[in-house]
Write a protein that holds these residues in place. Structure first.
Motif, mmCIF file in Angstrom:
data_model
loop_
_atom_site.group_PDB
_atom_site.id
_atom_site.type_symbol
_atom_site.label_atom_id
_atom_site.label_comp_id
_atom_site.label_asym_id
_atom_site.label_seq_id
_atom_site.Cartn_x
_atom_site.Cartn_y
_atom_site.Cartn_z
ATOM 1 N N PHE A 137 0.831 -1.205 0.000
ATOM 2 C CA PHE A 137 0.000 0.000 0.000
ATOM 3 C C PHE A 137 0.866 1.256 0.000
ATOM 4 N N TRP A 149 1.326 4.042 -3.028
ATOM 5 C CA TRP A 149 0.978 5.448 -2.798
ATOM 6 C C TRP A 149 2.163 6.360 -3.106
ATOM 7 N N VAL A 196 -2.437 0.252 -5.417
ATOM 8 C CA VAL A 196 -2.803 0.636 -4.059
ATOM 9 C C VAL A 196 -3.916 -0.265 -3.517
ATOM 10 N N SER A 218 -3.654 -2.785 -0.371
ATOM 11 C CA SER A 218 -4.565 -2.593 0.753
ATOM 12 C C SER A 218 -5.359 -3.847 1.065
#
Length: 496
Positions: free
Chosen positions: A159, A163, A306, A310
């Motif tokens: 994640f 980002w 992402v 996640s």
């Protein structure tokens, strides 16, 4: 100074500072193990790197880490675990800075190799510090908290990497290590007590480390090249032969050396051997899982980087909440129960993960499997680590930690090399959803089988009730510079 009677308590300020330093320090390596994969496409575009360059961006780090982590444990026993730990963190930070500033792919690869060396110095020290510094009654809790909190970095890696790459630059996935490492060094120097083995060998086993590195390099290259070049390719055959020869030479060196970094006599402890067999099975499976699940969600499932990263966050949350409790459970009931049930629960999770379809619903297909995996890992990791470290005497904390770390890293390294071959993932298939989907299902079922095997090994060979942290009888020659595992069992050599 040498701490002869560990007295740090889990709930006191001194114990919390030590836990903070070791968790954040080891978390750097956990983070790096996952975050770089997300950045690879941007690295290739930015530096003009081909497939081979990107492969070695990953393999250079993993190889040096796995090959030298045993030596890192020996260095900590000899020169002080806090000292080697802080040197490793600083080394890792400098190498990360070089990675972030690399002007071309080969400079990046060289910096990644150096980064792995730093990881090999700090990783065994983090656990050895906990084992040697905390009161015996609080060690399982401390290791459980270390497992849960440290796992945050590994689970957040995809994640965070996605980002950072999307909003800024791939270079930040390396540069972020620098300020974090500075905090670790400052806290360690101020709050972490120094511990060492006063009887550690005065010489270091560089020959064994070189043979181990050669063996792992040959095997990983050979198995990685096999799918595209074929089993009869000269480069594949030579690499595999060199790998096998290197591993055999490593065992012979460790057996004959008066100062081995891995005294083979420690494996006469049934508990230590069983814990490390379970470690190999569990971490080989996890090496494949955390590589392929995120990849499959992107290539086959259509998730963004992402979103795919996640997807595994529930594992982090569950380990954070439950790992310390699982460590305490293992201390009360004995390690057999959680070390048997945990891998079996994880195996069920992988069967569920194997059923993920194209364009899956996260809530109905992905989340249930991830939750089950988180529960299984929470039950497994802390008792497994505590059992491996607690099987030997305190002064072998560095050896136990280094061996367990090396086995876990080696398992993951070989799994990533071998699993695509076993599952039928050939060259180019990793980016082809039609080819990847069936191979992914096969790989998940193979990993489920490895986890089930780990549970069976634990049930058969791990103690069913709590045992004191003392080694089983080990008969070894008491060589000069290498203290016996059991002084009463050792005959001093003539002339000593």
């Amino acid at each position: 100074m040498t701490v002869t009677e560990p007295a740090l308590r889990y709930g006191q300020a001194g114990g919390r500072w030590v836990l903070f330093a070791t968790v954040l320090g080891s978390g750097l390596t956990f983070l790096d193990a996952t975050v770089v994969n997300i950045a690879l496409p941007r690295i290739g575009t930015s530096l003009g790197a081909g497939t081979a360059g990107l492969q070695w961006t990953i393999n250079g780090y993993t190889l040096s880490l796995a090959a030298l982590i045993l030596l890192g444990g020996s260095l900590g026993d000899r020169f002080g675990r806090r000292r080697i730990f802080t040197i490793g963190v600083a080394w890792f930070s400098i190498a990360s800075l070089l990675c972030g500033l690399a002007p071309d792919i080969w400079t990046l690869i060289a910096a990644r190799v150096l980064q792995g060396v730093g990881g090999a110095l700090l990783a065994p020290g983090s656990l050895a510090i906990l084992e040697a510094s905390f009161h015996p009654d609080d060690r399982a809790k401390a290791i459980g908290a270390w497992s849960g909190l440290g796992g945050i970095a590994g689970a957040l890696g995809p994640f965070l990497g996605g980002w950072l790459v999307e909003v800024a630059s791939w270079r930040l996935v390396f540069l972020i290590n620098v300020p974090l490492a500075a905090i670790v060094v400052l806290v360690a120097l101020k709050h972490v007590p120094e511990t060492r083995d006063p009887g550690a060998a005065r010489q270091l086993d560089f020959t064994g480390a070189a043979m181990g590195a050669l063996g792992l390099a040959g095997l990983s290259y050979g198995f990685t090249a096999w799918p595209s070049l074929g089993p009869g390719a000269p480069s594949v055959l030579i690499a595999l032969a060199v790998g096998v020869a290197g591993i055999v030479a490593f065992v012979l060196v460790e057996r004959r050396s008066p100062h081995p970094m891995l005294p083979l006599g420690v494996f006469a402890s049934r508990q230590f051997t069983a814990a490390n067999l379970v470690t190999f099975a569990v971490y080989a499976a996890l090496g494949g899982v955390f590589f392929l699940v995120v990849l499959n969600l992107q290539v086959v499932g259509g998730f963004s980087p992402v979103a795919a990263g996640s997807a595994m966050l529930p594992v982090t949350a569950l380990m954070l909440l439950l790992s310390a409790r699982a460590g305490a459970l293992g201390q009360r009931t004995g390690p057999r129960l959680p070390m048997t049930a945990g891998p079996l629960v994880c195996a069920v999770a992988l069967v569920l993960l194997s059923r993920i379809s194209a364009s899956p619903s996260y809530l109905t297909e992905v989340l249930p499997a991830v939750v089950v995996l988180g529960l299984g890992l929470s039950l497994t990791v802390a008792p497994l680590t505590a059992t491996a470290l607690g099987a030997l005497d305190d002064r072998y904390a560095g050896v136990a930690s280094g061996a367990n770390n090396a086995i876990a890293r080696t398992a993951g390294l070989l799994a990533v090399a071998v699993l695509p071959l076993v599952a039928g993932i050939g060259g180019g298939s990793l980016t082809d959803p039609v080819a990847l989907a069936p191979a992914y299902r096969t790989a998940m079922l193979v990993c489920a089988g490895m986890l089930a095997a780990g549970g069976v090994i634990a049930f058969a060979f791990v103690p069913g009730r709590p045992k004191p942290a003392a080694p089983s009888p080990v008969h070894v020659h008491c060589a000069v510079g290498a203290p016996p595992l059991h002084p009463a069992e050792c005959r001093e050599p003539t002339g000593r």
